[in-house]
Design a protein around this motif. Structure first.
Motif, PDB file in Angstrom:
ATOM      1  N   GLU A  12      43.112  54.644  33.242  1.00  0.00           N
ATOM      2  CA  GLU A  12      42.353  55.199  32.132  1.00  0.00           C
ATOM      3  C   GLU A  12      41.442  54.181  31.473  1.00  0.00           C
ATOM      4  O   GLU A  12      40.346  54.511  31.015  1.00  0.00           O
ATOM      5  CB  GLU A  12      43.300  55.803  31.094  1.00  0.00           C
ATOM      6  CG  GLU A  12      44.087  57.009  31.609  1.00  0.00           C
ATOM      7  CD  GLU A  12      44.957  57.632  30.537  1.00  0.00           C
ATOM      8  OE1 GLU A  12      44.966  57.112  29.402  1.00  0.00           O
ATOM      9  OE2 GLU A  12      45.622  58.639  30.845  1.00  0.00           O
ATOM     10  N   ARG A  13      41.894  52.920  31.398  1.00  0.00           N
ATOM     11  CA  ARG A  13      41.099  51.881  30.756  1.00  0.00           C
ATOM     12  C   ARG A  13      41.257  50.577  31.527  1.00  0.00           C
ATOM     13  O   ARG A  13      42.309  50.330  32.124  1.00  0.00           O
ATOM     14  CB  ARG A  13      41.515  51.679  29.291  1.00  0.00           C
ATOM     15  CG  ARG A  13      41.342  52.898  28.410  1.00  0.00           C
ATOM     16  CD  ARG A  13      41.756  52.568  26.983  1.00  0.00           C
ATOM     17  NE  ARG A  13      40.788  51.680  26.326  1.00  0.00           N
ATOM     18  CZ  ARG A  13      41.048  51.021  25.196  1.00  0.00           C
ATOM     19  NH1 ARG A  13      42.238  51.105  24.620  1.00  0.00           N
ATOM     20  NH2 ARG A  13      40.116  50.247  24.655  1.00  0.00           N
ATOM     21  N   ALA A  14      40.208  49.754  31.498  1.00  0.00           N
ATOM     22  CA  ALA A  14      40.251  48.513  32.267  1.00  0.00           C
ATOM     23  C   ALA A  14      39.319  47.477  31.648  1.00  0.00           C
ATOM     24  O   ALA A  14      38.378  47.811  30.920  1.00  0.00           O
ATOM     25  CB  ALA A  14      39.836  48.763  33.715  1.00  0.00           C
ATOM     26  N   PHE A  15      39.606  46.221  31.955  1.00  0.00           N
ATOM     27  CA  PHE A  15      38.648  45.149  31.721  1.00  0.00           C
ATOM     28  C   PHE A  15      37.643  45.194  32.862  1.00  0.00           C
ATOM     29  O   PHE A  15      38.036  45.225  34.032  1.00  0.00           O
ATOM     30  CB  PHE A  15      39.346  43.783  31.719  1.00  0.00           C
ATOM     31  CG  PHE A  15      40.260  43.546  30.556  1.00  0.00           C
ATOM     32  CD1 PHE A  15      39.777  42.993  29.375  1.00  0.00           C
ATOM     33  CD2 PHE A  15      41.611  43.859  30.640  1.00  0.00           C
ATOM     34  CE1 PHE A  15      40.622  42.756  28.304  1.00  0.00           C
ATOM     35  CE2 PHE A  15      42.463  43.629  29.574  1.00  0.00           C
ATOM     36  CZ  PHE A  15      41.974  43.079  28.397  1.00  0.00           C
ATOM     37  N   ILE A  16      36.360  45.193  32.547  1.00  0.00           N
ATOM     38  CA  ILE A  16      35.312  45.174  33.567  1.00  0.00           C
ATOM     39  C   ILE A  16      34.563  43.857  33.429  1.00  0.00           C
ATOM     40  O   ILE A  16      33.938  43.588  32.398  1.00  0.00           O
ATOM     41  CB  ILE A  16      34.343  46.355  33.423  1.00  0.00           C
ATOM     42  CG1 ILE A  16      35.104  47.689  33.359  1.00  0.00           C
ATOM     43  CG2 ILE A  16      33.347  46.359  34.583  1.00  0.00           C
ATOM     44  CD1 ILE A  16      35.828  48.064  34.629  1.00  0.00           C
ATOM     45  N   ILE A  17      34.651  43.031  34.466  1.00  0.00           N
ATOM     46  CA  ILE A  17      34.083  41.690  34.419  1.00  0.00           C
ATOM     47  C   ILE A  17      33.209  41.481  35.649  1.00  0.00           C
ATOM     48  O   ILE A  17      33.654  41.701  36.778  1.00  0.00           O
ATOM     49  CB  ILE A  17      35.204  40.631  34.357  1.00  0.00           C
ATOM     50  CG1 ILE A  17      35.969  40.796  33.030  1.00  0.00           C
ATOM     51  CG2 ILE A  17      34.646  39.218  34.511  1.00  0.00           C
ATOM     52  CD1 ILE A  17      37.220  39.990  32.922  1.00  0.00           C
ATOM     53  N   GLY A  18      31.965  41.088  35.431  1.00  0.00           N
ATOM     54  CA  GLY A  18      31.040  40.983  36.552  1.00  0.00           C
ATOM     55  C   GLY A  18      30.299  39.671  36.605  1.00  0.00           C
ATOM     56  O   GLY A  18      29.935  39.100  35.566  1.00  0.00           O
ATOM     57  N   HIS A  19      30.066  39.206  37.818  1.00  0.00           N
ATOM     58  CA  HIS A  19      29.287  38.001  38.052  1.00  0.00           C
ATOM     59  C   HIS A  19      27.857  38.370  38.422  1.00  0.00           C
ATOM     60  O   HIS A  19      27.632  39.165  39.343  1.00  0.00           O
ATOM     61  CB  HIS A  19      29.902  37.181  39.191  1.00  0.00           C
ATOM     62  CG  HIS A  19      29.057  36.026  39.614  1.00  0.00           C
ATOM     63  ND1 HIS A  19      28.528  35.900  40.881  1.00  0.00           N
ATOM     64  CD2 HIS A  19      28.615  34.937  38.918  1.00  0.00           C
ATOM     65  CE1 HIS A  19      27.810  34.788  40.947  1.00  0.00           C
ATOM     66  NE2 HIS A  19      27.851  34.184  39.782  1.00  0.00           N
ATOM     67  N   HIS A  37      34.572  54.368  26.384  1.00  0.00           N
ATOM     68  CA  HIS A  37      35.960  54.717  26.059  1.00  0.00           C
ATOM     69  C   HIS A  37      36.949  54.204  27.105  1.00  0.00           C
ATOM     70  O   HIS A  37      38.158  54.213  26.865  1.00  0.00           O
ATOM     71  CB  HIS A  37      36.097  56.231  25.943  1.00  0.00           C
ATOM     72  CG  HIS A  37      35.675  56.978  27.182  1.00  0.00           C
ATOM     73  ND1 HIS A  37      34.363  57.078  27.576  1.00  0.00           N
ATOM     74  CD2 HIS A  37      36.400  57.652  28.116  1.00  0.00           C
ATOM     75  CE1 HIS A  37      34.293  57.771  28.701  1.00  0.00           C
ATOM     76  NE2 HIS A  37      35.507  58.133  29.054  1.00  0.00           N
ATOM     77  N   LYS A  38      36.437  53.727  28.232  1.00  0.00           N
ATOM     78  CA  LYS A  38      37.316  53.250  29.302  1.00  0.00           C
ATOM     79  C   LYS A  38      37.470  51.723  29.315  1.00  0.00           C
ATOM     80  O   LYS A  38      38.136  51.178  30.179  1.00  0.00           O
ATOM     81  CB  LYS A  38      36.799  53.723  30.664  1.00  0.00           C
ATOM     82  CG  LYS A  38      36.902  55.240  30.854  1.00  0.00           C
ATOM     83  CD  LYS A  38      36.728  55.632  32.302  1.00  0.00           C
ATOM     84  CE  LYS A  38      37.081  57.105  32.500  1.00  0.00           C
ATOM     85  NZ  LYS A  38      37.093  57.481  33.934  1.00  0.00           N
ATOM     86  N   LEU A  39      36.853  51.066  28.354  1.00  0.00           N
ATOM     87  CA  LEU A  39      36.860  49.606  28.343  1.00  0.00           C
ATOM     88  C   LEU A  39      38.018  49.034  27.534  1.00  0.00           C
ATOM     89  O   LEU A  39      38.262  49.444  26.401  1.00  0.00           O
ATOM     90  CB  LEU A  39      35.561  49.076  27.736  1.00  0.00           C
ATOM     91  CG  LEU A  39      34.302  49.039  28.599  1.00  0.00           C
ATOM     92  CD1 LEU A  39      33.154  48.475  27.774  1.00  0.00           C
ATOM     93  CD2 LEU A  39      34.523  48.214  29.852  1.00  0.00           C
ATOM     94  N   LEU A  40      38.705  48.061  28.127  1.00  0.00           N
ATOM     95  CA  LEU A  40      39.618  47.204  27.379  1.00  0.00           C
ATOM     96  C   LEU A  40      38.897  45.933  26.943  1.00  0.00           C
ATOM     97  O   LEU A  40      39.221  45.336  25.921  1.00  0.00           O
ATOM     98  CB  LEU A  40      40.827  46.825  28.241  1.00  0.00           C
ATOM     99  CG  LEU A  40      41.847  47.922  28.530  1.00  0.00           C
ATOM    100  CD1 LEU A  40      42.867  47.434  29.554  1.00  0.00           C
ATOM    101  CD2 LEU A  40      42.549  48.352  27.248  1.00  0.00           C
ATOM    102  N   GLY A  41      37.942  45.521  27.720  1.00  0.00           N
ATOM    103  CA  GLY A  41      37.144  44.337  27.433  1.00  0.00           C
ATOM    104  C   GLY A  41      36.035  44.243  28.456  1.00  0.00           C
ATOM    105  O   GLY A  41      36.080  44.887  29.513  1.00  0.00           O
ATOM    106  N   LEU A  42      35.026  43.444  28.146  1.00  0.00           N
ATOM    107  CA  LEU A  42      33.848  43.313  28.997  1.00  0.00           C
ATOM    108  C   LEU A  42      33.602  41.832  29.250  1.00  0.00           C
ATOM    109  O   LEU A  42      33.788  41.002  28.352  1.00  0.00           O
ATOM    110  CB  LEU A  42      32.644  43.934  28.289  1.00  0.00           C
ATOM    111  CG  LEU A  42      31.275  43.886  28.983  1.00  0.00           C
ATOM    112  CD1 LEU A  42      31.286  44.715  30.256  1.00  0.00           C
ATOM    113  CD2 LEU A  42      30.192  44.389  28.029  1.00  0.00           C
ATOM    114  N   PRO A  61      47.847  45.635  32.767  1.00  0.00           N
ATOM    115  CA  PRO A  61      46.523  46.180  32.444  1.00  0.00           C
ATOM    116  C   PRO A  61      45.520  45.879  33.551  1.00  0.00           C
ATOM    117  O   PRO A  61      45.533  44.803  34.139  1.00  0.00           O
ATOM    118  CB  PRO A  61      46.159  45.452  31.140  1.00  0.00           C
ATOM    119  CG  PRO A  61      47.469  45.064  30.540  1.00  0.00           C
ATOM    120  CD  PRO A  61      48.385  44.786  31.691  1.00  0.00           C
ATOM    121  N   ALA A  62      44.660  46.852  33.828  1.00  0.00           N
ATOM    122  CA  ALA A  62      43.733  46.732  34.954  1.00  0.00           C
ATOM    123  C   ALA A  62      42.551  45.821  34.632  1.00  0.00           C
ATOM    124  O   ALA A  62      41.998  45.863  33.519  1.00  0.00           O
ATOM    125  CB  ALA A  62      43.222  48.112  35.359  1.00  0.00           C
TER     126      ALA A  62
END
Length: 264
Positions: free
Chosen positions: A88-95, A111-116, A22-23
Motif C-alpha cells: 500500500e505504501r513504500a519509500f520510492i528512491i531513484g538515481h 498517498h502511497k509514499l512513505l518517503g521520497l 516497510p517497502a
C-alpha cells in the motif's frame, strides 16, 4: 531473493524483491540496470522489503511501444509492481533518471509514499543546453551504437576514473546488453519531462537528497537549491563522489540510506 515479472501497459516489468519490513523501491538510472543497488541490499534487507525493478527495455523488462514510454508511464509501471505485491505504501528512491520517475510517482500517487529519495537527481527541467547535449548523445548512439556510447560515458560519471574501471561497476552499465533504441527512448522521455518542483514543495513525507560534490550531470548548486523546497529534507553531500555515490562511496551511502529509512 525472488525474481519476478509482471505484465503492464508498457510491457513486461522484471524486478527483484527481498527482505522484510516497510517497502523500499530503488529505481536505477539511465543506461544502468538494477544491479547498481547491489551494495545496498545486504544492509537494508533485514529491516525492509527491497524492490529493485529493471526499467522498460532493461534486462527482462520489455517495451511494447516506444511511443508509450514517458517518465509518467514508467512511474505507473512502478505502481503496478506495488499493486502486484499488495504493497500500500513504500519509500520510492531513484538515481538520476530513476529520480525523475520517483518524482513522477510522488505526483501521481502521493498517498502511497512513505518517503521520497533523490540520488544525484533533480526536480528541475532540462535547460536548453542540456537538451542539446542529450540530442547529440542520441545522434552518437544512432551512429556508433549503445556499447560505444556507454564506454565513452562511464568515466565522466565518476570522480575517480580508476573506480569506474572496476569489473563489478562495468557490469552495472549494460551497454553490451541494451538496445540502442532503448537508450534513445529513455533519452526522449527525459527531454520531454516537465519540472516537478511543486512536487517537492507540496511533499508531505520526508525527502532524501544525496548530492555528489563533483557531479557533472546534476549541477551542485541546483541540488543544494532544491533541497530547501520540501518541508522535511535529509541532505547529504558526498565529497568524494560525482554521479555514482552508491558505487563510489558505498559504505557511506548505505549508512545514509539506512538512517534515512529509520528516521523517516
Amino acid at each position: 531473493m525472488s525474481h519476478k515479472i509482471i505484465t503492464t501497459d508498457l510491457g513486461s516489468m522484471s524486478y527483484q524483491i527481498e527482505g522484510n519490513g516497510p517497502a523500499v523501491c530503488l529505481l536505477h538510472g539511465f543506461a544502468e540496470d538494477n544491479q547498481v543497488w547491489h551494495n545496498c541490499i545486504p544492509t537494508l534487507k533485514n529491516n525492509h522489503t527491497i524492490i529493485t525493478p529493471n526499467l522498460p527495455g532493461i534486462g527482462a523488462s520489455t517495451i511494447v511501444s516506444k511511443e508509450a514510454i514517458s517518465i509518467d508511464t514508467m512511474a505507473k509501471s512502478i505502481n503496478d509492481i506495488l499493486v502486484a505485491e499488495n504493497i500500500e505504501r513504500a519509500f520510492i528512491i531513484g538515481h538520476s533518471m530513476g529520480g525523475y520517475i520517483s518524482l513522477a510517482f510522488a505526483k501521481l500517487y502521493p498517498h502511497k509514499l512513505l518517503g521520497l529519495g533523490l540520488v544525484h537527481s533533480t526536480a528541475y527541467a532540462d535547460t536548453a543546453e542540456k537538451i542539446g547535449t542529450r540530442k547529440k548523445s542520441i545522434e552518437f548512439i544512432q551512429t556508433h551504437g549503445a556499447s560505444a556510447f556507454i564506454k565513452t560515458t562511464i568515466p565522466n560519471l565518476f570522480y575517480d576514473i580508476e573506480v569506474s574501471k572496476n569489473a563489478i561497476i562495468q557490469q552495472t552499465f549494460i551497454g553490451d546488453a541494451i538496445e540502442a533504441n532503448t537508450l534513445v527512448t529513455h533519452y526522449l522521455a527525459m527531454i520531454d519531462r516537465k519540472a516537478t518542483v511543486e512536487v517537492l514543495q507540496q511533499c508531505k513525507v520526508p525527502v532524501l537528497f544525496v548530492i555528489g560534490k563533483h557531479d557533472k550531470t546534476i549541477p551542485f548548486l541546483d541540488s543544494l537549491q532544491q533541497s530547501h523546497l520540501p518541508n522535511t529534507s535529509f541532505v547529504h553531500i558526498l565529497n568524494s563522489s560525482a554521479h555514482m555515490g552508491m558505487l563510489e562511496q558505498p559504505a557511506l551511502f548505505n549508512e545514509i540510506l539506512a538512517k534515512f529509512l529509520q528516521d523517516a
